[in-house]
Write an enzyme that holds these catalytic residues in place. Structure first.
Site, PDB file in Angstrom:
ATOM      1  N   ASP A   9       0.837  -1.213   0.000  1.00  0.00           N
ATOM      2  CA  ASP A   9       0.000   0.000   0.000  1.00  0.00           C
ATOM      3  C   ASP A   9       0.865   1.254   0.000  1.00  0.00           C
ATOM      4  OD1 ASP A   9      -2.366  -1.500  -0.009  1.00  0.00           O
ATOM      5  OD2 ASP A   9      -2.364  -1.665   2.168  1.00  0.00           O
ATOM      6  N   LYS A  31       0.154  -8.085  -2.237  1.00  0.00           N
ATOM      7  CA  LYS A  31      -1.189  -7.555  -2.470  1.00  0.00           C
ATOM      8  C   LYS A  31      -1.107  -6.226  -3.185  1.00  0.00           C
ATOM      9  CE  LYS A  31      -4.325  -4.999  -0.543  1.00  0.00           C
ATOM     10  NZ  LYS A  31      -5.471  -4.390   0.147  1.00  0.00           N
ATOM     11  N   ASP A  58      -6.531  -6.817  -4.927  1.00  0.00           N
ATOM     12  CA  ASP A  58      -7.608  -6.597  -3.962  1.00  0.00           C
ATOM     13  C   ASP A  58      -8.261  -5.243  -4.211  1.00  0.00           C
ATOM     14  OD1 ASP A  58      -9.256  -6.904  -1.746  1.00  0.00           O
ATOM     15  OD2 ASP A  58      -7.739  -6.164  -0.344  1.00  0.00           O
ATOM     16  N   LEU A  59      -9.090  -5.190  -5.255  1.00  0.00           N
ATOM     17  CA  LEU A  59      -9.788  -3.931  -5.568  1.00  0.00           C
ATOM     18  C   LEU A  59     -11.240  -3.991  -5.083  1.00  0.00           C
ATOM     19  CD1 LEU A  59      -8.198  -3.232  -9.077  1.00  0.00           C
ATOM     20  CD2 LEU A  59      -7.569  -2.248  -6.869  1.00  0.00           C
ATOM     21  N   LYS A  60     -11.620  -5.099  -4.490  1.00  0.00           N
ATOM     22  CA  LYS A  60     -12.933  -5.239  -3.812  1.00  0.00           C
ATOM     23  C   LYS A  60     -14.077  -4.690  -4.644  1.00  0.00           C
ATOM     24  CE  LYS A  60     -10.951  -4.720   0.836  1.00  0.00           C
ATOM     25  NZ  LYS A  60      -9.602  -4.244   0.502  1.00  0.00           N
ATOM     26  N   PHE A  61     -14.363  -5.336  -5.753  1.00  0.00           N
ATOM     27  CA  PHE A  61     -15.395  -4.802  -6.641  1.00  0.00           C
ATOM     28  C   PHE A  61     -16.783  -4.890  -6.019  1.00  0.00           C
ATOM     29  CE2 PHE A  61     -11.949  -6.047  -9.515  1.00  0.00           C
ATOM     30  CZ  PHE A  61     -11.601  -4.751  -9.864  1.00  0.00           C
ATOM     31  N   ASP A  63     -20.331  -3.466  -7.687  1.00  0.00           N
ATOM     32  CA  ASP A  63     -21.006  -2.690  -8.729  1.00  0.00           C
ATOM     33  C   ASP A  63     -22.058  -3.605  -9.351  1.00  0.00           C
ATOM     34  OD1 ASP A  63     -21.566  -0.786 -10.797  1.00  0.00           O
ATOM     35  OD2 ASP A  63     -19.492  -0.071 -10.674  1.00  0.00           O
ATOM     36  N   ILE A  64     -22.704  -3.146 -10.395  1.00  0.00           N
ATOM     37  CA  ILE A  64     -23.707  -4.012 -11.031  1.00  0.00           C
ATOM     38  C   ILE A  64     -22.991  -5.194 -11.699  1.00  0.00           C
ATOM     39  CG2 ILE A  64     -25.433  -2.195 -11.330  1.00  0.00           C
ATOM     40  CD1 ILE A  64     -24.521  -2.018 -14.288  1.00  0.00           C
ATOM     41  N   PRO A  65     -23.705  -6.329 -11.830  1.00  0.00           N
ATOM     42  CA  PRO A  65     -23.040  -7.535 -12.355  1.00  0.00           C
ATOM     43  C   PRO A  65     -22.296  -7.318 -13.669  1.00  0.00           C
ATOM     44  CG  PRO A  65     -25.204  -8.097 -11.495  1.00  0.00           C
ATOM     45  CD  PRO A  65     -25.107  -6.604 -11.410  1.00  0.00           C
ATOM     46  N   THR A 117     -12.170  -5.564   8.076  1.00  0.00           N
ATOM     47  CA  THR A 117     -11.562  -5.789   9.400  1.00  0.00           C
ATOM     48  C   THR A 117     -11.409  -4.495  10.194  1.00  0.00           C
ATOM     49  OG1 THR A 117      -9.441  -5.772   8.225  1.00  0.00           O
ATOM     50  CG2 THR A 117     -10.317  -7.908   8.834  1.00  0.00           C
ATOM     51  N   ARG A 178      -2.085  -8.134  13.726  1.00  0.00           N
ATOM     52  CA  ARG A 178      -1.418  -7.224  14.661  1.00  0.00           C
ATOM     53  C   ARG A 178      -1.020  -8.018  15.899  1.00  0.00           C
ATOM     54  NH1 ARG A 178      -1.882  -4.614  10.695  1.00  0.00           N
ATOM     55  NH2 ARG A 178      -2.547  -2.449  10.440  1.00  0.00           N
ATOM     56  N   GLY A 206       0.368  -5.375   5.940  1.00  0.00           N
ATOM     57  CA  GLY A 206       0.872  -4.191   5.258  1.00  0.00           C
ATOM     58  C   GLY A 206       1.778  -3.355   6.136  1.00  0.00           C
ATOM     59  N   ARG A 207       1.174  -2.392   6.845  1.00  0.00           N
ATOM     60  CA  ARG A 207       1.982  -1.423   7.607  1.00  0.00           C
ATOM     61  C   ARG A 207       2.984  -2.038   8.582  1.00  0.00           C
ATOM     62  NH1 ARG A 207      -3.351   1.918   8.778  1.00  0.00           N
ATOM     63  NH2 ARG A 207      -4.091  -0.213   8.441  1.00  0.00           N
TER      64      ARG A 207
END
Ligand code: C5P
Length: 234
Positions: A9, A31, A58-61, A63-65, A117, A178, A206-207
């Site tokens: 990220d 990722k 990981d763009l976590k779509f 939207d409409i199908p 999360t 964590r 990530g961080r």
């Protein structure tokens, strides 16, 4: 053994490539989320693949199908290994993503995001959903499995009960890693050892890695903890 995915990220490609180079011997999976995708696009995914790395896009779509299907089909052709849609997008959206993935000929795993999360019960309640957060995670994971998805993204706090409900090879991918109660935006968290002990297949970190003074040392520690966790020593 559970695998580590390092989240890239970072908004500057030189920093991304420096991290990938530093972790070359230790980490295979990376990722690519909205931050690196905004600066690097599909070519970032392709370059990682050319370096022999595996990519969790990981763009976590949500939207409409039709839109989700068209997008997933093209992105699957770029060689991603794991890709996400929000389960709250419903059955027809998830199925459009699945059909698109199959049409692309990609062996990528299609994952459904349950509940972020970063959310707590206090964040969840005002949304007006009658089902509590944990029950919603269960419902969404079971629906994802029923709809033919390959796995879900969930908190490590939920991995244990989801593992019982959704046995392997259904994938459990856990961010929110964590060592102590988080002081940042992540809320439903657990240590790498506990996440592995609960049955997670992938840990997304990530961080704690890329902000560490010595990412190699932290990654080495995480990998040791995963091994200990799987032996029940976490
Ligand atoms: O920096 P940190 O370890 O919190 O990064 C966790 C990564 O996992 C982020 O890239 C975030 O987008 C991702 N993620 C998450 N919660 C989800 C799904 C993905 O934190 N439900």
């Amino acid at each position: 053994m559970a695998k580590l995915i390092v989240a890239l990220d970072l908004p500057h490609p030189p920093a991304i490539w420096q991290l990938v180079e530093n972790l070359a011997e230790l980490v295979e999976y990376y990722k690519v989320g909205p931050v690196p995708f905004t600066v690097g696009g599909v070519s970032l995914v392709e370059q990682l693949r050319r370096k022999g790395k595996r990519v969790f896009l990981d763009l976590k779509f949500f939207d409409i199908p039709h839109v989700v299907g068209e997008t997933v089909q093209r992105l699957c052709q770029s060689g991603v290994d794991l890709i996400t849609v929000h389960l709250l997008g419903g059955r027809r959206m998830a199925e459009a993503a699945l059909e698109a993935k199959i049409k692309s000929g990609s062996p990528a795993a299609l994952l459904g995001v349950t509940v972020l999360t970063s959310m707590t019960e206090d964040d969840w309640r005002p949304l007006g959903v009658k089902t509590d957060l944990k029950q919603m995670v269960k419902n969404l994971a079971c629906l994802g499995r029923e709809w033919g998805l390959d796995g879900v993204v969930c908190s490590p706090e939920e991995a244990g009960f989801l593992r019982n409900l959704c046995p392997s090879p259904f994938l459990l991918v856990c961010p929110g890693i964590r060592w102590s109660a988080a002081t940042d935006d992540q809320k439903r968290v657990a240590s790498p050892g506990l996440a592995a002990a609960q049955g997670a297949d992938f840990l997304v970190v990530g961080r704690p890695v890329y902000q560490a003074p010595d990412p190699v040392r932290i990654v080495t520690e995480i990998l040791k903890e995963i091994q200990r966790g799987e032996k029940g020593l976490a």
